[in-house]
Design an enzyme around this catalytic site. Sequence first.
Site, short mmCIF file in Angstrom:
data_model
loop_
_atom_site.label_atom_id
_atom_site.label_comp_id
_atom_site.label_asym_id
_atom_site.label_seq_id
_atom_site.Cartn_x
_atom_site.Cartn_y
_atom_site.Cartn_z
N GLY A 1 0.96 -1.33 0.09
CA GLY A 1 0.00 -0.10 -0.06
C GLY A 1 0.86 1.19 -0.03
O GLY A 1 0.46 2.30 -0.60
N ALA A 2 1.82 1.10 0.74
CA ALA A 2 2.81 2.25 0.99
C ALA A 2 3.95 2.14 1.93
O ALA A 2 3.96 0.74 2.44
CB ALA A 2 1.86 3.45 1.73
N MET A 3 5.10 2.62 1.84
CA MET A 3 6.30 2.53 2.51
C MET A 3 6.92 4.02 3.18
O MET A 3 7.06 4.70 2.61
CB MET A 3 7.19 1.74 1.48
CG MET A 3 8.63 1.43 2.24
SD MET A 3 8.53 0.48 3.59
CE MET A 3 9.93 0.81 4.31
N GLU B 1 4.57 -1.42 13.00
CA GLU B 1 3.42 -1.41 12.27
C GLU B 1 2.00 -1.45 13.25
O GLU B 1 1.09 -0.60 12.76
CB GLU B 1 3.30 -2.75 11.48
CG GLU B 1 4.40 -2.84 10.42
CD GLU B 1 4.32 -1.68 9.62
OE1 GLU B 1 3.42 -1.01 9.20
OE2 GLU B 1 5.47 -1.54 8.71
N GLU C 1 1.84 6.01 7.54
CA GLU C 1 3.25 6.20 6.98
C GLU C 1 3.79 7.52 7.73
O GLU C 1 4.87 7.41 7.84
CB GLU C 1 3.31 6.42 5.42
CG GLU C 1 2.72 5.18 4.74
CD GLU C 1 3.17 3.95 5.11
OE1 GLU C 1 4.36 3.70 5.55
OE2 GLU C 1 2.41 3.00 5.07
N HIS D 1 5.01 6.46 11.32
CA HIS D 1 6.25 5.94 11.30
C HIS D 1 7.58 6.84 11.08
O HIS D 1 8.59 6.36 11.63
CB HIS D 1 6.30 5.08 9.85
CG HIS D 1 5.72 3.59 9.83
ND1 HIS D 1 5.89 2.76 11.12
CD2 HIS D 1 4.98 2.92 8.90
CE1 HIS D 1 5.39 1.69 10.75
NE2 HIS D 1 4.63 1.73 9.48
N ASN E 1 9.65 5.12 3.92
CA ASN E 1 11.01 5.73 3.90
C ASN E 1 11.03 6.99 4.41
O ASN E 1 10.40 7.91 4.08
CB ASN E 1 11.43 5.47 2.27
CG ASN E 1 11.03 4.53 1.46
OD1 ASN E 1 11.38 3.31 1.74
ND2 ASN E 1 10.07 4.59 0.49
#
Length: 845
Positions: free
Chosen positions: A253-255, A312, A290, A293, A257
């Site tokens: 879905g997304a990351m 997560e 995200e 995170h 970074n």
Amino acid sequence: MTKKEHLYDLFKPTHYDVYLDINRETKTFNGKVTMEGEAVKPNIKFNEKFLNITAVKVNNEDVDFNVDDQAETVDVNCGKTGETTVEIEFDAQLTDTMMGIYPSYYEVNGEKKQIIGTQFESTAARQAFPCIDEPEAKATWDLAIKYDEKSGETILANMPEKECKDGVHYFETTKRMSSYLIAFAFGEMVSKHTKTDDGIKIGVYASPAHKEDELDFALDITKNALEFYEKYYETPYPLPHSWQLGLPDFSAGAMENWGLITYREAFLTLDPKNASLSVKQHNATDITHELAHQWFGDLVTMKWWDDLWLNESFANMMEYVSSDAIHPEWHMWEVFQEKEVPMALNRDAIDGVQPVHVEVEDPADIDAIFDGAIVYAKGSRMLVMVRSMIGDDALRKGLKNYFDAHKYGNAVGDDLWKALGDASGMDVSAVMKSWLNQPGYPVVTAKIVDGNLQLSQKQFFIGEGKDEGRQWQIPLNSNYETVPELMKDQTLDLGNYAELKQKNGNKPFVLNVGNNSHFIVKYDETLLNDILDHIDELDAISQRELLQDMHLLAKGREISYSALVPLMSHFTKNKSYIVNDALFEIADDLKKFVKPGSEDEKNLRTLFNELSAAKYAALGIESKDDDDNDAVLGRPTIVKAALYAKNEKAIKDAHAMFEAHKDHIATIPASVRPYVMMSEVANYGNEDLIKTLLNEYRQTSDGIYQRDLSTALTATSDKAAIQEILECFKDADTIKPQDLREWYVGLLGSSEAQQAAWDWMRDNWDWLIDTLGGDMEFHTYVTVTANTFYTKQRYDEFKAFYEPKLDTPGLRREIEMDVNLIKGKVDLVEAEKSAVEQAIANEVK
């Protein structure tokens, strides 16, 4: 599990200089990485995968090296320990696996183009450059990237670009960070920019296949979320910018970074003129997840992958905390009850499921532990439970202390519990270890025995399960004040029920108020009837929870499935969308008990009509100016149910809506668009319509519209159309590999198409492995197949096909669980089919 050698124990990097020269035309790249750090032992190793290592220097001297492809390492003898500089030169190829450095394809005005992007989580940074590819091996990084650059192109990375010299783009030195969070991308892009109140630059980027106004929603959410998190955490965002980039090809879905978050385009871009509220909510939570995170995962990172949940689970909770603060009118905690809770409860009831905290070493197994239902959904429930126990103030204080203690470093679960325990004065660790370190969850039975109200706990299973006597410390959250906060033992006697009830205003006895704790309740007949007699007095979450628990109890053979049929009649007048969602989940589940085309199926459609007709008459298919949240979010569920019921007005309304928009099908109101098109295919479909919709799919860059089109097209009963769709499965110009699973699921769920889809899966398994085998979500192809099957024939076929693949990396646990899951459904249907069919017949007479 035997702990494998961690390369960080051999060499501790402090800084990387990475130079890459990437050629899109030849799909190749070469580079050099210079690593500074401490050699703990003379013989050190670096991770590499699919790289051709051409030279290695240690402290400016050429040395011999050995490449071990199976271990994914290059072994180097330094000759001594201490401060060491290692240079490695290499070359490699770009691939189309959506891992490492890869091209992402899109089309504008008939011209095919690409954006080069990266995906390094969990262990794919080693496909881009040699490194210690472990989360604990944090270092600072300098990136220098050269590529076959064309005029008008943009290049992005974790940090701002400081200069471009001789075609090489040099970026500012990063903060101390893990390898899997490095990211860069380049190509033609459209973008929108703004700043937070304290000057952090924000940019949203996508391919030129999208219009700039499709970026506005993401830009607004990003700004508001970053400002919210800085205040909530009382910890500044540590980077100068936050870029959000939608990639046309993206497996997850997304990351997260650090500083350059990448997304599947459909989860970032949004049509401002025709986007449903549910899509807005989904995209908002994806972005806020995200961004959470950037602190929890990036600033402070888990020490090893066994604490993946630290990243997560926390981000999954915070996406709701933040989006609820940004848009309180969306009632996001109701969305949490609808999305996360059932996902966790259904998956976590299967024997063999992983615990939230799971030991893991092998890279293939690391990818397999990214179980959305456990590490994300269940884990976030655990943290919601903690937040409910200690309160928001203690949570925020604990988090600030946690960030202060571990910023730019690594942490384990106990570090978080200590911080929260110190802030709250509670032994948080003792409660949480029973939930995180063992799989499953309890069913609490509440019954009256000799006049006393008694509670007992045992592990709940869907399908066969081995009871190992597990116990949990359960936050009971009762509406009766005298009930203790925690149930620590297997049984609990609460005293005389009549006296308890009188002391509590004669209210029905309820456990898990708010549904924040991860257990379900089995009330005896007296207690259940008391609740049902007062059902309208319960709030929407409590009503949904009752339906949810009863549904699970039926799946687990704790009660008869047939008992669910009369239960549903108590909710026919309900207007809450989360209650209706649970109601029609039960109704949909009844489909497996009736044979397609039979009188029993006709009765079931009648039952659907009785449950949905009044609701459809009130809501209609068109949105209204006075729609509240329940109407907006509930309409799709009711429209879908009415169409299954063959409600004549609903079918005519859907057809009229399609006809009104047939020249611009994408403009059908997005909330009901998939069901309007599905009805058109089912009731008015022909060869021309199928071709029209397939052509729409090929031409649009709107990922949500594509998803709706796949929902409609896979509803076809036409054999030729089914075959035409299957022929598109390997055609990446029509169906991108990232989207293939939803097409497969759509056909698999159709009685007319299931055989063809299942045959395709078995015939093309090797192609699927080659195309998507490196994807962290690959194992879900097994999951979605098992979720669909419930007959003895399919059970036998599933076992015959998948059990020989038990040694496929990352698939063993999934296959073993899913064999068990299907067997449980087969046994359930065989045992209860007659009773369920009779209950439906009785209800519709």
